[in-house]
Design a protein around this motif. Structure first.
Motif, mmCIF file in Angstrom:
data_model
loop_
_atom_site.group_PDB
_atom_site.id
_atom_site.type_symbol
_atom_site.label_atom_id
_atom_site.label_comp_id
_atom_site.label_asym_id
_atom_site.label_seq_id
_atom_site.Cartn_x
_atom_site.Cartn_y
_atom_site.Cartn_z
ATOM 1 N N ASP A 2 0.811 -1.221 0.000
ATOM 2 C CA ASP A 2 0.000 0.000 0.000
ATOM 3 C C ASP A 2 0.844 1.270 0.000
ATOM 4 N N GLY A 3 2.153 1.121 0.085
ATOM 5 C CA GLY A 3 3.054 2.263 0.008
ATOM 6 C C GLY A 3 3.143 3.097 1.273
ATOM 7 N N LYS A 4 2.519 2.641 2.361
ATOM 8 C CA LYS A 4 2.443 3.462 3.571
ATOM 9 C C LYS A 4 3.517 3.150 4.608
ATOM 10 N N ARG A 5 4.156 1.991 4.501
ATOM 11 C CA ARG A 5 5.149 1.580 5.490
ATOM 12 C C ARG A 5 6.465 1.245 4.787
ATOM 13 N N VAL A 47 28.607 -2.937 14.748
ATOM 14 C CA VAL A 47 28.978 -4.330 14.968
ATOM 15 C C VAL A 47 28.906 -4.666 16.456
ATOM 16 N N LYS A 48 29.312 -3.736 17.299
ATOM 17 C CA LYS A 48 29.316 -3.975 18.737
ATOM 18 C C LYS A 48 27.909 -3.990 19.331
ATOM 19 N N GLU A 49 27.038 -3.123 18.830
ATOM 20 C CA GLU A 49 25.725 -2.950 19.452
ATOM 21 C C GLU A 49 24.573 -3.561 18.663
ATOM 22 N N GLY A 50 24.842 -4.013 17.441
ATOM 23 C CA GLY A 50 23.813 -4.664 16.647
ATOM 24 C C GLY A 50 23.024 -3.703 15.788
ATOM 25 N N ALA A 51 22.440 -4.249 14.731
ATOM 26 C CA ALA A 51 21.659 -3.452 13.792
ATOM 27 C C ALA A 51 20.243 -3.232 14.323
ATOM 28 N N ALA A 52 19.489 -2.453 13.571
ATOM 29 C CA ALA A 52 18.098 -2.172 13.926
ATOM 30 C C ALA A 52 17.251 -2.178 12.670
ATOM 31 N N MET A 53 15.958 -2.446 12.859
ATOM 32 C CA MET A 53 14.983 -2.241 11.798
ATOM 33 C C MET A 53 14.034 -1.148 12.246
ATOM 34 N N VAL A 54 13.855 -0.164 11.395
ATOM 35 C CA VAL A 54 13.044 1.016 11.683
ATOM 36 C C VAL A 54 11.892 1.074 10.696
ATOM 37 N N GLN A 55 10.756 1.576 11.140
ATOM 38 C CA GLN A 55 9.623 1.800 10.243
ATOM 39 C C GLN A 55 9.467 3.287 9.987
ATOM 40 N N ILE A 56 9.333 3.643 8.725
ATOM 41 C CA ILE A 56 9.116 5.029 8.313
ATOM 42 C C ILE A 56 7.724 5.118 7.702
ATOM 43 N N ASP A 57 6.889 5.976 8.259
ATOM 44 C CA ASP A 57 5.536 6.155 7.746
ATOM 45 C C ASP A 57 5.558 7.107 6.555
ATOM 46 N N VAL A 58 4.802 6.761 5.524
ATOM 47 C CA VAL A 58 4.848 7.477 4.253
ATOM 48 C C VAL A 58 3.522 8.184 3.988
ATOM 49 N N ASP A 59 3.596 9.449 3.637
ATOM 50 C CA ASP A 59 2.439 10.184 3.136
ATOM 51 C C ASP A 59 2.323 9.860 1.645
ATOM 52 N N THR A 60 1.294 9.098 1.284
ATOM 53 C CA THR A 60 1.130 8.657 -0.102
ATOM 54 C C THR A 60 0.306 9.633 -0.941
ATOM 55 N N VAL A 61 -0.128 10.722 -0.342
ATOM 56 C CA VAL A 61 -0.924 11.719 -1.064
ATOM 57 C C VAL A 61 -0.033 12.865 -1.523
ATOM 58 N N ILE A 81 9.515 9.062 10.869
ATOM 59 C CA ILE A 81 9.964 7.862 11.570
ATOM 60 C C ILE A 81 8.940 7.495 12.633
ATOM 61 N N ASN A 82 8.512 6.238 12.632
ATOM 62 C CA ASN A 82 7.538 5.750 13.595
ATOM 63 C C ASN A 82 8.245 5.471 14.922
ATOM 64 N N LYS A 83 7.950 6.276 15.943
ATOM 65 C CA LYS A 83 8.643 6.167 17.231
ATOM 66 C C LYS A 83 8.198 4.946 18.031
ATOM 67 N N ASP A 84 7.124 4.280 17.614
ATOM 68 C CA ASP A 84 6.610 3.122 18.349
ATOM 69 C C ASP A 84 7.122 1.795 17.799
ATOM 70 N N PHE A 85 7.927 1.844 16.736
ATOM 71 C CA PHE A 85 8.381 0.608 16.088
ATOM 72 C C PHE A 85 9.896 0.511 16.165
ATOM 73 N N LEU A 86 10.393 -0.614 16.644
ATOM 74 C CA LEU A 86 11.832 -0.894 16.624
ATOM 75 C C LEU A 86 12.063 -2.391 16.761
ATOM 76 N N ILE A 87 12.869 -2.954 15.875
ATOM 77 C CA ILE A 87 13.395 -4.294 16.086
ATOM 78 C C ILE A 87 14.883 -4.132 16.360
ATOM 79 N N ASP A 88 15.295 -4.482 17.577
ATOM 80 C CA ASP A 88 16.662 -4.296 18.044
ATOM 81 C C ASP A 88 17.415 -5.609 17.906
ATOM 82 N N PHE A 89 18.287 -5.701 16.912
ATOM 83 C CA PHE A 89 19.050 -6.924 16.701
ATOM 84 C C PHE A 89 20.267 -7.012 17.608
#
Length: 409
Positions: free
Chosen positions: A332-335, A355-369, A375-383
Motif C-alpha cells: 500500500d506504500g504506507k510503510r 557491529v558492537k551494538e547490533g543493527a536495527a529495523m526502523v519503520q518510516i511512515d509514508v504520506d502517499t498523497v 519515523i515511527n517512534k513506536d516501532f523498533l526491532i533491536d538486533f
C-alpha cells in the motif's frame, strides 16, 4: 543456520507473480543467499510461518561445478518454474556477472542461465521484463578484494563496476553495456517500473551517489540519464575530505509514483515523486543514521543540504547505529522498513559501533498523497538483543507481498 561465516545477504521467494499461470505454486519457501560462502539455504516458511525451518542447503561445491559462479547476491523466481540467482564472482574470487538457475521444486542447481562466453565483467543485482525481451543487471566489484576493507583507490583502478548490462531475455546473451561514468561507480539496486508495459526504470549508484534512469529508445536499444545526484559533504574526521552519500538501496512504489532511496553514509532516506521519470522531485526526507550525527567523530564543514548536523536517532532508548541501508516498502506504500547493516566487512570499517551494538529495523511512515516521511517512534526491532549476541540485519521480505518481490509479466 548450521554454518558460520556464510555472510547471509539477500533473499527472495520460490514463487511470485511470474508464476501466475500455475495455481499449484505457493510462496512458501525463502531462498536465502550467502555472499561469501556461496551456500544457498531454502527456508520453509509455509508449514509454520511463525517457526521457519531449514528445508534444504545447497552446498557451494554444487554451485561451483554446475555453474562456475560464486558469491551470490540477488534472487528472483521465473515463470518457467525456476529460481534465478545473480553472482558477483567465480569460484577463484574473480569478478564475474552470471546467473545460477535452481529448480524451484527440488532446488537442485541446473547450471548457468547465460550462454557460455556471455557473462558480464561484474555482477550484482538484476531485474527482467519479458514484454520487452530484456533483463538488466548491475555491477559491484572484485570479490577477493571487496570482502576486506574498502580501499578508495580500487575504484578508479577498475576493480569496481560502473555499467548497466542489458541482456536478451530469450537468447540469454549480453547485448549492450551502458557506461554510467564517474557518477555511476558501483551501481547497486536496479528496478524496472512495476507496469509491465513500461520500458524504463532506475538504478542507484552507491559510490557515485547518483540515480540513473534507464530506458528503451525509439531505435530499440537502451540508454541512461542521470536524474538524481546526492552532493558530497565536505567533512573533517573521516577517511576523505568529502563524504559521498553512498546510495545502497532503492525501491519503487507499486503505483510507480514514488522512488525511495537510502544514503548509508550520510544517514538519510529520501522520497521522490517520479511522475515525470526524467525529473524526480524530492518530497520527503528523514535522518536516521550515525554517519554525520551531531557529537560523532565526523564534523561537516560544508553542506548544501543541511544547516546543522542531525541529531543521533534514539528509539525506545536505543541509539541507532549505522546508516539506513536496505529499504522495503509495503504494497500500500504506507510503510517503509529500513535496516542498518550493509555487510560485515564494511560495517566494521565505517560503523564499528554497529557491529558492537547490533543493527536495527526502523519503520518510516509514508504520506502517499502529498509525499512526506516520518519515523515511527513506536516501532523498533533491536538486533542487538539477540540471545547469541548482536546481529547485523540486512535484507527484508514481507510475507504478504512487498514492492521488490514481484515481477509482473
Amino acid at each position: 543456520m548450521p554454518n558460520m561465516l556464510d555472510e547471509l545477504h539477500h533473499l527472495g521467494w520460490n514463487a511470485c507473480s511470474s508464476c501466475y499461470g500455475d495455481p499449484t505454486k505457493k510462496r512458501d519457501r525463502l531462498v536465502l543467499l550467502s555472499l561469501i560462502s556461496s551456500r544457498i539455504y531454502i527456508v520453509d516458511v509455509g508449514t509454520d510461518p511463525r517457526s521457519p525451518r531449514l528445508h534444504k542447503a545447497v552446498e557451494p561445491i554444487d554451485v561451483y561445478f554446475k555453474s562456475n559462479l560464486a558469491n551470490l547476491h540477488s534472487t528472483h523466481c521465473l515463470g518457467s518454474g525456476e529460481v534465478m540467482i545473480s553472482s558477483v564472482g567465480d569460484p577463484s574470487g574473480n569478478a564475474k556477472g552470471g546467473f545460477v538457475l535452481l529448480d524451484a521444486e527440488t532446488f537442485e542447481v541446473k547450471g548457468a542461465w547465460e550462454k557460455e562466453g556471455h557473462a558480464a565483467p561484474f555482477g550484482y543485482d538484476f531485474w527482467y521484463q519479458p514484454r520487452h525481451n530484456v533483463m538488466v543487471s548491475t555491477e559491484w566489484g572484485t570479490p577477493r578484494l571487496m570482502f576486506d576493507i574498502f580501499k578508495w583507490d580500487d575504484v578508479p583502478a577498475g576493480l569496481y563496476g560502473h555499467s548497466v548490462n542489458v541482456w536478451d531475455w530469450n537468447k540469454h546473451t549480453l547485448i549492450q553495456r551502458l557506461d554510467l561514468g564517474e557518477d555511476g561507480y558501483i551501481p547497486m539496486e536496479i528496478r524496472f517500473l512495476h507496469n509491465p508495459d513500461a520500458a524504463e526504470g532506475f538504478v542507484g549508484c552507491s559510490y557515485g551517489s547518483s540515480v540513473f534512469r534507464f530506458y528503451k529508445t525509439q531505435k530499440g536499444d537502451w540508454a541512461t540519464e542521470r536524474v538524481i545526484k546526492v552532493i558530497n559533504k565536505k567533512v573533517e574526521g573521516w577517511a576523505l575530505p568529502e563524504m559521498p552519500g553512498l546510495i545502497t538501496s532503492i525501491v519503487i512504489s507499486m503505483d510507480d509514483r514514488f522512488l525511495f532511496l537510502s544514503n548509508w553514509l550520510h544517514g538519510d532516506v529520501r522520497q521522490y515523486d517520479i511522475t515525470n521519470t526524467s525529473k524526480p522531485k524530492l518530497v520527503g526526507q528523514v535522518w536516521m543514521g550515525a554517519g554525520i550525527a551531531k557529537g560523532g567523530p565526523v564534523t561537516v564543514v560544508h553542506d548544501e543540504d543541511l544547516k546543522c548536523q542531525p541529531e543521533m536517532l534514539i528509539l525506545k532508548g536505543k541509539k541507532i547505529q549505522g546508516g539506513p541501508q536496505m529499504i522495503q516498502l509495503s504494497f500500500d506504500g504506507k510503510r517503509l522498513y529500513c535496516t542498518t547493516s550493509l555487510y560485515s566487512a564494511w560495517d566494521k570499517q565505517f560503523y564499528p559501533n554497529l557491529v558492537k551494538e547490533g543493527a536495527a529495523m526502523v519503520q518510516i511512515d509514508v504520506d502517499t498523497v502529498k509525499g512526506g516521511l516520518t519515523i515511527n517512534k513506536d516501532f523498533l526491532i533491536d538486533f542487538g538483543k539477540e540471545p547469541d549476541g548482536p546481529c547485523l540485519a540486512h535484507d527484508m521480505r514481507l510475507s504478504g507481498g512487498d514492492c521488490s518481490s514481484d515481477i509482473w509479466i
